[in-house]
Design a protein around this motif. Structure first.
Motif, short mmCIF file in Angstrom:
data_model
loop_
_atom_site.label_atom_id
_atom_site.label_comp_id
_atom_site.label_asym_id
_atom_site.label_seq_id
_atom_site.Cartn_x
_atom_site.Cartn_y
_atom_site.Cartn_z
N ALA A 28 0.80 -1.11 0.00
CA ALA A 28 0.06 0.13 0.07
C ALA A 28 1.00 1.27 0.07
CB ALA A 28 -0.99 -0.05 1.13
N LEU A 29 0.50 2.06 -0.85
CA LEU A 29 1.43 3.36 -1.03
C LEU A 29 1.09 4.53 0.08
CD1 LEU A 29 0.70 4.16 -4.81
CD2 LEU A 29 2.93 2.85 -3.83
N ASN A 30 -0.03 4.27 0.90
CA ASN A 30 -0.26 5.25 1.92
C ASN A 30 -0.31 4.42 3.18
OD1 ASN A 30 -2.46 3.71 1.16
ND2 ASN A 30 -3.83 5.51 1.84
N SER A 31 0.42 3.37 3.24
CA SER A 31 0.27 2.59 4.74
C SER A 31 0.62 3.62 5.80
CB SER A 31 1.09 1.38 4.38
OG SER A 31 2.43 1.56 4.22
N PHE A 32 1.57 4.46 5.56
CA PHE A 32 2.19 5.35 6.79
C PHE A 32 0.91 6.29 7.28
CE2 PHE A 32 2.49 7.64 2.79
CZ PHE A 32 2.22 8.98 2.87
N GLU A 33 -0.21 6.34 6.61
CA GLU A 33 -1.23 7.15 7.04
C GLU A 33 -2.08 6.38 8.01
OE1 GLU A 33 -3.24 8.56 3.53
OE2 GLU A 33 -1.82 9.96 3.09
N LEU A 34 -2.04 5.12 8.25
CA LEU A 34 -2.76 4.35 9.09
C LEU A 34 -2.55 4.94 10.59
CD1 LEU A 34 -2.72 0.75 7.51
CD2 LEU A 34 -4.35 2.25 7.63
N PRO A 35 -3.63 4.86 11.33
CA PRO A 35 -3.27 5.30 12.80
C PRO A 35 -2.76 4.37 13.80
CG PRO A 35 -5.78 5.68 12.21
CD PRO A 35 -5.19 4.76 11.10
N GLY A 91 0.26 3.37 -15.43
CA GLY A 91 -0.52 2.06 -15.80
C GLY A 91 -0.28 1.02 -15.10
N LEU A 92 0.74 1.19 -14.18
CA LEU A 92 1.02 -0.21 -12.97
C LEU A 92 -0.15 -0.10 -12.08
CD1 LEU A 92 4.81 -0.04 -13.11
CD2 LEU A 92 3.34 -1.40 -14.73
N PRO A 93 -0.45 -1.33 -11.83
CA PRO A 93 -1.41 -1.52 -10.42
C PRO A 93 -0.96 -0.69 -9.31
CG PRO A 93 -1.09 -3.61 -11.26
CD PRO A 93 0.16 -2.76 -11.72
N GLN A 94 -1.61 0.06 -8.71
CA GLN A 94 -1.16 0.89 -7.39
C GLN A 94 -2.33 0.41 -6.42
OE1 GLN A 94 -1.36 5.08 -7.88
NE2 GLN A 94 -0.10 4.86 -9.81
N HIS A 95 -1.65 0.45 -5.20
CA HIS A 95 -2.43 -0.10 -3.84
C HIS A 95 -2.61 0.77 -2.88
CE1 HIS A 95 -2.35 -4.48 -5.31
NE2 HIS A 95 -1.09 -4.21 -5.98
N GLU A 96 -3.64 0.95 -2.38
CA GLU A 96 -4.06 2.09 -1.32
C GLU A 96 -4.72 1.29 -0.05
OE1 GLU A 96 -5.76 5.57 -3.13
OE2 GLU A 96 -4.45 5.49 -4.54
N VAL A 97 -4.93 1.71 1.22
CA VAL A 97 -5.46 0.92 1.95
C VAL A 97 -6.09 2.09 3.14
CG1 VAL A 97 -3.38 1.15 3.76
CG2 VAL A 97 -5.46 -0.41 4.18
N TYR A 98 -7.33 1.98 3.41
CA TYR A 98 -7.97 2.91 4.27
C TYR A 98 -8.75 2.06 5.43
CZ TYR A 98 -7.28 5.72 0.29
OH TYR A 98 -6.62 6.40 -0.79
N VAL A 99 -9.17 2.97 6.65
CA VAL A 99 -9.58 2.22 7.78
C VAL A 99 -10.96 2.38 7.58
CG1 VAL A 99 -7.72 2.85 9.40
CG2 VAL A 99 -9.48 4.53 9.01
N SER A 100 -11.65 2.99 6.83
CA SER A 100 -13.14 2.94 6.68
C SER A 100 -13.68 3.16 5.38
CB SER A 100 -13.62 4.28 7.57
OG SER A 100 -13.53 5.62 6.72
N GLU A 101 -14.80 2.60 5.45
CA GLU A 101 -15.68 2.61 3.74
C GLU A 101 -15.74 4.02 3.20
OE1 GLU A 101 -18.91 -0.38 1.66
OE2 GLU A 101 -18.86 -0.17 3.82
N ASP A 102 -16.07 4.91 4.29
CA ASP A 102 -16.30 6.22 3.66
C ASP A 102 -15.02 6.94 3.05
OD1 ASP A 102 -18.95 6.31 4.66
OD2 ASP A 102 -18.12 7.31 6.43
#
Length: 253
Positions: A28-35, A91-102
């Motif tokens: 995940a490119l934004n994993s550092f944003e997880l609480p 065009g390469l696959p990118q992955h992001e992760v989030y803690v809520s559906e919103d």
């Protein structure tokens, strides 16, 4: 009276919950944003499950969302949402992760894709109920195996039992079973129905076959002459009932 000591899962997963978390955070490119609080809870996870939530494919562009669920040690579940897409410049696959559906919906709305409501392109996959294995029972921490000491302790415990009703005492079958003891542990029980002047102890024995057997000892001086007395029962409920009866008799004597 005895329960399996070793938990045997019906199907061992290919990777543990912590391995799955590490893989998700690693891609995940934004994993550092997880609480930090979320990561701390996930460190206690006992089981893991994942499912495809929705997918969208249009003109060489694609977007998938996945639901990752962990079962925590306290019985709760915690979900992270993964967004996978190829709408970047390369065009390469990118992955992001989030803690809520919103948060997931907001991130999805920023992607350069046609409206997801278009039925010709949007594939909605219903979320199936997450089937997680039950929480394994917590294993008791016995000390080093010492069969001679444990068998002797069981023998002395049974010998000093002075239950007023002989039928409530552990019988010969229990004595034979405890000859297979290889480790033991003594803990004092507290909580409800422990009257003043009484003490309740659990004597737990680990048998050679990996099973546990517990006996419950009541110590008190609620005797006509104030003499110290021990009673031993097969269950905690029986021991606590004996405490109630003894205390009531002493108060009305």
């Amino acid at each position: 009276m005895s329960v399996p000591y070793d938990f045997e899962p019906t199907a061992a997963p290919a990777a543990g919950p912590d391995d799955e978390l590490a893989r998700l955070l690693g891609r995940a490119l934004n994993s550092f944003e997880l609480p930090e609080e979320t990561l701390g809870l996930l460190a206690t996870a006992l089981a893991y499950d994942t499912s495809l939530h929705s997918a969208h494919h249009s003109s060489g562009l694609h977007r998938e969302t996945y639901r990752h669920t962990w079962l925590l040690a306290d019985g709760r579940s915690l979900t992270l949402w993964e967004l996978v897409h190829n709408t970047g410049r390369d065009g390469l696959p990118q992955h992001e992760v989030y803690v809520s559906e919103d948060e997931l919906h907001l991130a999805t709305g920023r992607l350069p894709l046609p409206p997801e409501a278009a039925p010709a392109f949007d594939l909605q996959v219903p979320i199936a109920p997450v089937q997680l294995p039950p929480v394994p029972p917590q294993r008791r921490a016995f000390g080093p195996a010492d069969p001679d000491s444990s068998v002797d302790h069981a023998r002395r415990l049974l010998r000093r039992a002075e239950n007023p009703d002989a039928t409530t005492r552990p019988g010969p079958g229990t004595a034979r079973l405890l000859r297979e003891a290889c480790a033991h542990q003594i803990t004092q029980a507290f909580g409800r129905r422990i009257s003043p002047g009484f003490a309740l102890y659990e004597h737990a024995f680990l048998l050679r076959d990996g099973c546990e057997v517990s006996l419950w000892e009541v110590e008190h001086t609620a005797t006509p002459d104030g003499r110290h007395m021990c009673e031993v029962y097969l269950t905690q409920a029986a021991a606590r009932t004996a405490i109630e009866h003894r205390a009531s008799a002493a108060n009305h004597g």
